[in-house]
Design a protein around this motif. Structure first.
Motif, PDB file in Angstrom:
ATOM      1  N   GLY A  12       0.855  -1.171   0.000  1.00  0.00           N
ATOM      2  CA  GLY A  12       0.000   0.000   0.000  1.00  0.00           C
ATOM      3  C   GLY A  12       0.894   1.224   0.000  1.00  0.00           C
ATOM      4  N   THR A  13       0.312   2.396   0.022  1.00  0.00           N
ATOM      5  CA  THR A  13       1.120   3.612   0.095  1.00  0.00           C
ATOM      6  C   THR A  13       1.560   3.837   1.534  1.00  0.00           C
ATOM      7  OG1 THR A  13      -0.908   4.886   0.295  1.00  0.00           O
ATOM      8  CG2 THR A  13       0.081   4.771  -1.872  1.00  0.00           C
ATOM      9  N   MET A  14       0.610   4.140   2.387  1.00  0.00           N
ATOM     10  CA  MET A  14       0.761   4.326   3.832  1.00  0.00           C
ATOM     11  C   MET A  14      -0.596   3.954   4.430  1.00  0.00           C
ATOM     12  SD  MET A  14       3.567   5.545   5.285  1.00  0.00           S
ATOM     13  CE  MET A  14       3.128   6.464   6.751  1.00  0.00           C
ATOM     14  N   PRO A  15      -0.601   3.450   5.646  1.00  0.00           N
ATOM     15  CA  PRO A  15      -1.898   3.143   6.253  1.00  0.00           C
ATOM     16  C   PRO A  15      -2.746   4.402   6.410  1.00  0.00           C
ATOM     17  CG  PRO A  15      -0.119   2.080   7.458  1.00  0.00           C
ATOM     18  CD  PRO A  15       0.516   3.023   6.487  1.00  0.00           C
ATOM     19  N   GLY A  16      -4.046   4.244   6.260  1.00  0.00           N
ATOM     20  CA  GLY A  16      -4.974   5.346   6.488  1.00  0.00           C
ATOM     21  C   GLY A  16      -5.140   5.618   7.970  1.00  0.00           C
ATOM     22  N   ALA A  17      -5.901   6.644   8.286  1.00  0.00           N
ATOM     23  CA  ALA A  17      -6.078   7.064   9.674  1.00  0.00           C
ATOM     24  C   ALA A  17      -6.638   5.953  10.558  1.00  0.00           C
ATOM     25  CB  ALA A  17      -6.977   8.299   9.726  1.00  0.00           C
ATOM     26  N   VAL A  18      -7.621   5.208  10.065  1.00  0.00           N
ATOM     27  CA  VAL A  18      -8.215   4.120  10.860  1.00  0.00           C
ATOM     28  C   VAL A  18      -7.167   3.043  11.141  1.00  0.00           C
ATOM     29  CG1 VAL A  18      -9.952   2.283  10.848  1.00  0.00           C
ATOM     30  CG2 VAL A  18     -10.554   4.557  10.029  1.00  0.00           C
ATOM     31  N   SER A  19      -6.385   2.677  10.135  1.00  0.00           N
ATOM     32  CA  SER A  19      -5.357   1.653  10.315  1.00  0.00           C
ATOM     33  C   SER A  19      -4.237   2.130  11.230  1.00  0.00           C
ATOM     34  CB  SER A  19      -4.788   1.235   8.960  1.00  0.00           C
ATOM     35  OG  SER A  19      -5.777   0.574   8.212  1.00  0.00           O
ATOM     36  N   LEU A  20      -3.826   3.389  11.082  1.00  0.00           N
ATOM     37  CA  LEU A  20      -2.791   3.933  11.964  1.00  0.00           C
ATOM     38  C   LEU A  20      -3.257   3.937  13.411  1.00  0.00           C
ATOM     39  CD1 LEU A  20      -1.458   6.898   9.793  1.00  0.00           C
ATOM     40  CD2 LEU A  20      -0.197   4.827  10.439  1.00  0.00           C
ATOM     41  N   ALA A  21      -4.495   4.345  13.636  1.00  0.00           N
ATOM     42  CA  ALA A  21      -5.032   4.373  14.996  1.00  0.00           C
ATOM     43  C   ALA A  21      -5.108   2.972  15.598  1.00  0.00           C
ATOM     44  CB  ALA A  21      -6.410   5.031  15.011  1.00  0.00           C
ATOM     45  N   ALA A  22      -5.443   1.984  14.765  1.00  0.00           N
ATOM     46  CA  ALA A  22      -5.571   0.603  15.245  1.00  0.00           C
ATOM     47  C   ALA A  22      -4.236  -0.124  15.284  1.00  0.00           C
ATOM     48  CB  ALA A  22      -6.545  -0.164  14.353  1.00  0.00           C
ATOM     49  N   GLY A  23      -3.227   0.395  14.568  1.00  0.00           N
ATOM     50  CA  GLY A  23      -1.944  -0.299  14.481  1.00  0.00           C
ATOM     51  C   GLY A  23      -2.054  -1.590  13.695  1.00  0.00           C
ATOM     52  N   ARG A  24      -2.934  -1.587  12.666  1.00  0.00           N
ATOM     53  CA  ARG A  24      -3.191  -2.794  11.881  1.00  0.00           C
ATOM     54  C   ARG A  24      -3.356  -2.433  10.413  1.00  0.00           C
ATOM     55  NH1 ARG A  24      -7.665  -5.851  15.667  1.00  0.00           N
ATOM     56  NH2 ARG A  24      -6.285  -6.031  17.456  1.00  0.00           N
ATOM     57  N   TYR A  25      -2.864  -3.290   9.555  1.00  0.00           N
ATOM     58  CA  TYR A  25      -3.086  -3.083   8.128  1.00  0.00           C
ATOM     59  C   TYR A  25      -4.557  -3.296   7.780  1.00  0.00           C
ATOM     60  CZ  TYR A  25       1.888  -2.983   6.929  1.00  0.00           C
ATOM     61  OH  TYR A  25       3.199  -2.635   6.807  1.00  0.00           O
ATOM     62  N   TYR A  26      -5.086  -2.412   6.960  1.00  0.00           N
ATOM     63  CA  TYR A  26      -6.439  -2.528   6.403  1.00  0.00           C
ATOM     64  C   TYR A  26      -7.495  -2.700   7.494  1.00  0.00           C
ATOM     65  CZ  TYR A  26      -3.423  -2.982   2.418  1.00  0.00           C
ATOM     66  OH  TYR A  26      -2.433  -2.753   1.491  1.00  0.00           O
ATOM     67  N   ALA A  27      -7.414  -1.824   8.505  1.00  0.00           N
ATOM     68  CA  ALA A  27      -8.325  -1.909   9.647  1.00  0.00           C
ATOM     69  C   ALA A  27      -9.702  -1.324   9.368  1.00  0.00           C
ATOM     70  CB  ALA A  27      -7.713  -1.204  10.864  1.00  0.00           C
ATOM     71  N   ASN A  28      -9.831  -0.486   8.363  1.00  0.00           N
ATOM     72  CA  ASN A  28     -11.140   0.085   8.056  1.00  0.00           C
ATOM     73  C   ASN A  28     -12.072  -1.052   7.631  1.00  0.00           C
ATOM     74  OD1 ASN A  28     -13.392   1.316   6.778  1.00  0.00           O
ATOM     75  ND2 ASN A  28     -12.175   3.143   6.339  1.00  0.00           N
ATOM     76  N   PRO A  29     -13.180  -1.235   8.319  1.00  0.00           N
ATOM     77  CA  PRO A  29     -14.062  -2.358   7.985  1.00  0.00           C
ATOM     78  C   PRO A  29     -14.664  -2.272   6.584  1.00  0.00           C
ATOM     79  CG  PRO A  29     -15.084  -0.939   9.629  1.00  0.00           C
ATOM     80  CD  PRO A  29     -13.677  -0.450   9.449  1.00  0.00           C
ATOM     81  N   ARG A  30     -14.637  -1.094   5.966  1.00  0.00           N
ATOM     82  CA  ARG A  30     -15.154  -0.950   4.599  1.00  0.00           C
ATOM     83  C   ARG A  30     -14.085  -1.225   3.545  1.00  0.00           C
ATOM     84  NH1 ARG A  30     -17.447   4.248   3.357  1.00  0.00           N
ATOM     85  NH2 ARG A  30     -15.673   5.050   4.492  1.00  0.00           N
TER      86      ARG A  30
END
Length: 159
Positions: A12-30
């Motif tokens: 990916g480019t960089m994790p999005g805000a949801v993933s950064l907050a969760a400390g997980r790749y592709y954490a956004n449920p959508r």
């Protein structure tokens, strides 16, 4: 996230805000990433994050980002401040993971940033690499339906 069995590297480019907050790749449920991995590799998309990572490793897939750092207000790749982008050390990573033969880009921006910031340093890698540009799994890329994204992502499983 990679181990010695990795044959495919998904960037990916960089994790999005949801993933950064969760400390997980592709954490956004959508985000369609984990459902696509479930279809391609039989990963249990409902399992806990560590279990999904382990299943992905078992399938020979590694995850990382093109950029080690950048300035980006929000989560959109289009908001990355161009002169702030710094690539990860791909020469070192590929040397440490000699089984990787395919690099897949989760979205056009990841591919473009890799070409600009990382590819020039890979001249001495010493093995051919297959580069695959794939549609973004991000919910921001909602114009393409899941079935079309899945069809394109099947390129990861070809020999």
């Amino acid at each position: 996230m990679a181990d010695a069995r990795a044959r495919v590297l998904v960037l990916g480019t960089m994790p999005g805000a949801v993933s950064l907050a969760a400390g997980r790749y592709y954490a956004n449920p959508r985000n369609a990433f984990w459902p696509i991995m479930a279809e391609l590799y039989g990963i249990d998309a409902a399992a806990g994050y560590d279990a999904r990572l382990a299943q992905l490793s078992d399938a020979g897939v590694a995850l990382w980002d093109v950029l080690a750092q950048c300035e980006r207000p929000g989560s959109l790749d289009s908001a990355i401040v161009a002169d702030s982008a710094r690539a990860n050390d791909f020469a070192g990573f590929l040397q440490a993971h000699p089984g990787i033969v395919r690099i897949a880009f989760n979205g056009a921006k990841a591919a473009a940033l890799f070409r600009r910031h990382a590819l020039p340093a890979l001249a001495g890698v010493g093995r051919p690499l297959d580069y695959v540009s794939l549609p973004s799994t991000s919910p921001a890329h909602a114009a393409q339906p899941f079935a079309a994204k899945l069809a394109a992502w099947r390129a990861l499983t070809r020999d």
